[in-house]
Design a protein around this motif. Structure first.
Motif, PDB file in Angstrom:
ATOM      1  N   ARG A  38       0.838  -1.203   0.000  1.00 14.86           N
ATOM      2  CA  ARG A  38       0.000   0.000   0.000  1.00 14.86           C
ATOM      3  C   ARG A  38       0.874   1.256   0.000  1.00 14.86           C
ATOM      4  O   ARG A  38       1.966   1.271   0.565  1.00 14.86           O
ATOM      5  N   THR A  39       0.346   2.306  -0.624  1.00 10.07           N
ATOM      6  CA  THR A  39       1.099   3.561  -0.730  1.00 10.07           C
ATOM      7  C   THR A  39       0.463   4.686   0.077  1.00 10.07           C
ATOM      8  O   THR A  39       0.897   5.839  -0.023  1.00 10.07           O
ATOM      9  N   SER A  40      -0.561   4.391   0.877  1.00 11.66           N
ATOM     10  CA  SER A  40      -1.181   5.410   1.727  1.00 11.66           C
ATOM     11  C   SER A  40      -0.300   5.674   2.940  1.00 11.66           C
ATOM     12  O   SER A  40       0.696   4.977   3.182  1.00 11.66           O
ATOM     13  N   GLU A  41      -0.681   6.667   3.724  1.00 13.02           N
ATOM     14  CA  GLU A  41       0.185   7.157   4.801  1.00 13.02           C
ATOM     15  C   GLU A  41       0.599   6.067   5.781  1.00 13.02           C
ATOM     16  O   GLU A  41       1.772   5.976   6.167  1.00 13.02           O
ATOM     17  N   LYS A  42      -0.340   5.236   6.194  1.00 11.46           N
ATOM     18  CA  LYS A  42      -0.035   4.263   7.232  1.00 11.46           C
ATOM     19  C   LYS A  42       1.112   3.346   6.844  1.00 11.46           C
ATOM     20  O   LYS A  42       1.975   3.027   7.672  1.00 11.46           O
ATOM     21  N   TRP A  43       1.127   2.927   5.573  1.00 12.90           N
ATOM     22  CA  TRP A  43       2.112   1.944   5.144  1.00 12.90           C
ATOM     23  C   TRP A  43       3.217   2.533   4.279  1.00 12.90           C
ATOM     24  O   TRP A  43       4.006   1.789   3.686  1.00 12.90           O
ATOM     25  N   HIS A  44       3.277   3.860   4.222  1.00 10.04           N
ATOM     26  CA  HIS A  44       4.266   4.503   3.351  1.00 10.04           C
ATOM     27  C   HIS A  44       5.261   5.365   4.116  1.00 10.04           C
ATOM     28  O   HIS A  44       6.407   5.518   3.690  1.00 10.04           O
ATOM     29  N   VAL A  45       4.843   5.919   5.246  1.00  9.20           N
ATOM     30  CA  VAL A  45       5.680   6.900   5.949  1.00  9.20           C
ATOM     31  C   VAL A  45       6.931   6.269   6.540  1.00  9.20           C
ATOM     32  O   VAL A  45       8.020   6.837   6.470  1.00  9.20           O
ATOM     33  N   TYR A  46       6.801   5.064   7.125  1.00  6.22           N
ATOM     34  CA  TYR A  46       7.917   4.446   7.828  1.00  6.22           C
ATOM     35  C   TYR A  46       8.534   3.315   7.003  1.00  6.22           C
ATOM     36  O   TYR A  46       7.874   2.736   6.133  1.00  6.22           O
ATOM     37  N   PRO A  47       9.792   2.982   7.274  1.00  2.00           N
ATOM     38  CA  PRO A  47      10.441   1.882   6.542  1.00  2.00           C
ATOM     39  C   PRO A  47       9.805   0.534   6.886  1.00  2.00           C
ATOM     40  O   PRO A  47       9.074   0.408   7.870  1.00  2.00           O
ATOM     41  N   PRO A  48      10.102  -0.499   6.097  1.00  2.00           N
ATOM     42  CA  PRO A  48       9.417  -1.795   6.246  1.00  2.00           C
ATOM     43  C   PRO A  48       9.633  -2.496   7.579  1.00  2.00           C
ATOM     44  O   PRO A  48       8.860  -3.392   7.922  1.00  2.00           O
ATOM     45  N   ASP A  49      10.662  -2.118   8.333  1.00  2.00           N
ATOM     46  CA  ASP A  49      10.878  -2.804   9.607  1.00  2.00           C
ATOM     47  C   ASP A  49      10.026  -2.228  10.736  1.00  2.00           C
ATOM     48  O   ASP A  49      10.067  -2.726  11.871  1.00  2.00           O
ATOM     49  N   VAL A  50       9.217  -1.208  10.433  1.00  2.00           N
ATOM     50  CA  VAL A  50       8.352  -0.592  11.442  1.00  2.00           C
ATOM     51  C   VAL A  50       6.934  -1.121  11.304  1.00  2.00           C
ATOM     52  O   VAL A  50       6.397  -1.215  10.194  1.00  2.00           O
ATOM     53  N   LEU A  51       6.315  -1.475  12.433  1.00  2.00           N
ATOM     54  CA  LEU A  51       4.900  -1.845  12.438  1.00  2.00           C
ATOM     55  C   LEU A  51       4.086  -0.573  12.681  1.00  2.00           C
ATOM     56  O   LEU A  51       4.183   0.032  13.754  1.00  2.00           O
ATOM     57  N   LEU A  69       0.996   1.449  13.716  1.00  2.00           N
ATOM     58  CA  LEU A  69      -0.282   1.395  14.436  1.00  2.00           C
ATOM     59  C   LEU A  69      -0.634   2.808  14.877  1.00  2.00           C
ATOM     60  O   LEU A  69      -0.982   3.049  16.019  1.00  2.00           O
ATOM     61  N   PHE A  70      -0.551   3.746  13.925  1.00  2.00           N
ATOM     62  CA  PHE A  70      -0.753   5.136  14.297  1.00  2.00           C
ATOM     63  C   PHE A  70      -1.950   5.730  13.584  1.00  2.00           C
ATOM     64  O   PHE A  70      -3.057   5.709  14.122  1.00  2.00           O
ATOM     65  N   VAL A  71      -1.784   6.232  12.360  1.00  2.00           N
ATOM     66  CA  VAL A  71      -2.844   6.985  11.689  1.00  2.00           C
ATOM     67  C   VAL A  71      -4.107   6.132  11.524  1.00  2.00           C
ATOM     68  O   VAL A  71      -4.050   4.903  11.454  1.00  2.00           O
ATOM     69  N   ALA A  72      -5.269   6.803  11.457  1.00  2.00           N
ATOM     70  CA  ALA A  72      -6.556   6.101  11.444  1.00  2.00           C
ATOM     71  C   ALA A  72      -6.881   5.501  10.081  1.00  2.00           C
ATOM     72  O   ALA A  72      -7.786   5.938   9.381  1.00  2.00           O
ATOM     73  N   GLU A  73      -6.114   4.507   9.708  1.00  2.00           N
ATOM     74  CA  GLU A  73      -6.424   3.640   8.575  1.00  2.00           C
ATOM     75  C   GLU A  73      -6.532   2.217   9.107  1.00  2.00           C
ATOM     76  O   GLU A  73      -5.805   1.841  10.027  1.00  2.00           O
ATOM     77  N   MET A  74      -7.423   1.430   8.527  1.00  2.00           N
ATOM     78  CA  MET A  74      -7.591   0.049   8.966  1.00  2.00           C
ATOM     79  C   MET A  74      -6.949  -0.907   7.974  1.00  2.00           C
ATOM     80  O   MET A  74      -6.912  -0.650   6.771  1.00  2.00           O
ATOM     81  N   ASP A  75      -6.459  -2.012   8.485  1.00  2.00           N
ATOM     82  CA  ASP A  75      -5.829  -3.038   7.653  1.00  2.00           C
ATOM     83  C   ASP A  75      -6.887  -3.996   7.127  1.00  2.00           C
ATOM     84  O   ASP A  75      -6.946  -5.175   7.496  1.00  2.00           O
ATOM     85  N   VAL A  76      -7.752  -3.491   6.250  1.00  2.00           N
ATOM     86  CA  VAL A  76      -8.879  -4.265   5.737  1.00  2.00           C
ATOM     87  C   VAL A  76      -8.989  -4.074   4.234  1.00  2.00           C
ATOM     88  O   VAL A  76      -8.446  -3.124   3.659  1.00  2.00           O
ATOM     89  N   LEU A  77      -9.721  -4.980   3.609  1.00  2.00           N
ATOM     90  CA  LEU A  77     -10.159  -4.805   2.225  1.00  2.00           C
ATOM     91  C   LEU A  77     -11.521  -4.112   2.247  1.00  2.00           C
ATOM     92  O   LEU A  77     -12.254  -4.210   3.230  1.00  2.00           O
ATOM     93  N   PRO A  78     -11.888  -3.426   1.180  1.00  2.00           N
ATOM     94  CA  PRO A  78     -13.188  -2.750   1.179  1.00  2.00           C
ATOM     95  C   PRO A  78     -14.343  -3.741   1.297  1.00  2.00           C
ATOM     96  O   PRO A  78     -14.250  -4.887   0.848  1.00  2.00           O
ATOM     97  N   ALA A  79     -15.417  -3.293   1.905  1.00  2.00           N
ATOM     98  CA  ALA A  79     -16.643  -4.086   1.884  1.00  2.00           C
ATOM     99  C   ALA A  79     -17.053  -4.315   0.434  1.00  2.00           C
ATOM    100  O   ALA A  79     -16.931  -3.409  -0.406  1.00  2.00           O
ATOM    101  N   GLU A  80     -17.551  -5.496   0.137  1.00  3.77           N
ATOM    102  CA  GLU A  80     -17.855  -5.850  -1.256  1.00  3.77           C
ATOM    103  C   GLU A  80     -18.812  -4.867  -1.923  1.00  3.77           C
ATOM    104  O   GLU A  80     -18.574  -4.453  -3.074  1.00  3.77           O
ATOM    105  N   PRO A  81     -19.895  -4.427  -1.265  1.00  7.92           N
ATOM    106  CA  PRO A  81     -20.782  -3.459  -1.923  1.00  7.92           C
ATOM    107  C   PRO A  81     -20.090  -2.147  -2.261  1.00  7.92           C
ATOM    108  O   PRO A  81     -20.408  -1.505  -3.264  1.00  7.92           O
ATOM    109  N   VAL A  82     -19.138  -1.750  -1.432  1.00  7.69           N
ATOM    110  CA  VAL A  82     -18.403  -0.516  -1.685  1.00  7.69           C
ATOM    111  C   VAL A  82     -17.482  -0.683  -2.894  1.00  7.69           C
ATOM    112  O   VAL A  82     -17.453   0.163  -3.791  1.00  7.69           O
ATOM    113  N   ALA A  83     -16.732  -1.773  -2.906  1.00 13.66           N
ATOM    114  CA  ALA A  83     -15.836  -2.022  -4.039  1.00 13.66           C
ATOM    115  C   ALA A  83     -16.622  -2.122  -5.345  1.00 13.66           C
ATOM    116  O   ALA A  83     -16.201  -1.596  -6.387  1.00 13.66           O
TER     117      ALA A  83
END
Length: 405
Positions: free
Chosen positions: A29-42, A44-58
């Motif tokens: 992912r290229t959004s803030e949660k998974w882009h700001v820090y290097p890969p060795d960092v977990l 758990l900060f900005v308000a994004e969820m580690d989910v796929l979109p709900a099917e009706p939304v997608a």
């Protein structure tokens, strides 16, 4: 940690949206949660969820793009969907479409509302510790912030509010209370009695209440969300709602502003061009979420409730020095780390020594020092690894009395 699973969650990975995306997939992912820090960092900060979109939304987004429906937003479908959701979810018929307006997002909506109900000379009261953009956006408008700290129990403190209202009234004739409901970062869900008392207090002091209710759908089992505009005395209040947090749609911006019956004229004074600011695809996505995304939301809430319990157990086992009062809503955890001896900003220590990114407590205003905010919307596996790393980071700083490896 190459894949997500439902470790200790008690929730099936098939129904828990938090257990359906592997760490390797998240790293793409290229959004803030998974882009700001290097890969060795977990993260758990900005308000994004580690989910796929709900099917009706997608499906709604895909269908819109397929037919080339990518222009400007129009109509009242979003408000109508919100009205139906509010009726079914909260038993509230108070979303009157004629007293709503689309907004680019919640914070932009707050700024626009402030501009029509107050002036830069007026003060805005907030309940700290609170969502940092409340400070950033309000101060950018030139308005003064007056803090009314939450009580020791994390709930609204009416005495502190009255003092803040009195201070605010001395700085201008049109003070505003910017309410966060449910509260970010504590996860407190305000009760009907608390909100009714707030409305009465605001009326006595000539304070207008604007309620940020972006986390409203994210109330966990055991608590009940009460819309501010539903309580007696809130007739001149205003609120903002959005599907963005509950269905992870921050990148598809849209929100709805709602006015109480005595505030309809104020809402009508917001310029029409502001209402053309939301993403059309965002409006489509949010509408689909509210109309068809409830089963997905229910699975998410079960997963979040399980993660809330998991986090409490992990902290008790590995970081007993952390005080954690599990929230009734949101997917945020407010961690009191003052007993760990990590200074005013424990998040900085967890990042440097544990490679876990949390939100810095001091950024939430008075009451934030020594605290950190953790995002629960991750797989149980990732959450478990994060707490293990946080405990190791604390040990590295010599706080062995409050840590169990």
């Amino acid at each position: 940690m190459s894949s997500a699973n439902s470790v200790n969650s008690g929730i099936s990975g098939e129904t828990n949206p938090l257990c359906q995306v592997s760490l390797d997939q998240l790293r793409l992912r290229t959004s803030e949660k998974w882009h700001v820090y290097p890969p060795d960092v977990l993260p758990l900060f900005v308000a994004e969820m580690d989910v796929l979109p709900a099917e009706p939304v997608a499906r709604a987004i895909t269908d819109a793009v397929t037919r080339g429906d990518t222009g400007y937003p129009a109509g009242t479908a979003y408000a109508e969907a919100l009205a139906g959701f509010a009726r079914e979810r909260w038993g509230w018929d108070g979303v009157v479409v004629e007293r709503t307006a689309m907004m680019p997002d919640v914070m932009r909506g707050i700024v626009e509302i402030l501009d029509v109900i107050s002036s830069p000379a007026d003060a805005v009261v907030v309940n700290c510790p609170v969502y940092p953009p409340f400070y950033h956006f309000v101060e950018h408008t030139g308005r003064r912030i007056e803090e009314a700290p939450l009580g020791e129990d994390g709930r609204l403190d009416l005495a502190a509010l009255e003092e803040a209202f009195e201070r605010a009234a001395r700085h201008g004739s049109r003070p505003v209370h910017l309410l966060c409901s449910p509260h970010n970062p504590t996860g407190t869900v305000h009760t009907a009695d608390e909100l009714t008392a707030l409305a009465a207090l605001a009326a006595r002091h000539g304070v207008r209440v604007v309620s940020d209710e972006i986390h409203a759908p994210l109330v966990l089992p055991g608590a009940v969300f009460v819309p501010y505009l539903s309580v007696p005395g809130a007739e001149n209040g205003m609120a903002l709602m959005s599907a963005s947090k509950a269905w992870n749609l921050a990148g598809l911006k849209a929100a709805v502003a709602l006015a109480g019956p005595a505030a309809a004229d104020d809402l009508a004074r917001i310029p029409a061009w502001v209402q053309e600011g939301p993403s059309h695809l965002g409006v489509i996505a949010h509408t689909a979420a509210l109309r068809e995304g409830t089963p997905w939301l229910d699975g998410l809430l079960d997963g979040l409730a399980a993660n809330r319990d998991l986090l409490a157990g992990l902290l008790a086992d590995h970081l007993p020095g952390v005080r954690y009062r599990p929230g009734e809503g949101t997917y945020l955890a407010w961690l009191d780390c003052r007993n760990l001896g990590l200074g005013d900003d424990p998040a900085a220590v967890f990042l440097e020594h544990g490679k876990v990114a949390l939100n810095s407590g001091p950024s939430f205003g008075t009451g934030g020092a020594g605290h950190a905010r953790l995002n629960l919307a991750a797989s149980p596996e990732l959450l478990t690894e994060a707490v293990r790393r946080m405990a190791a980071a604390t040990l590295s700083r010599g706080a062995s009395r409050t840590v169990r490896p």
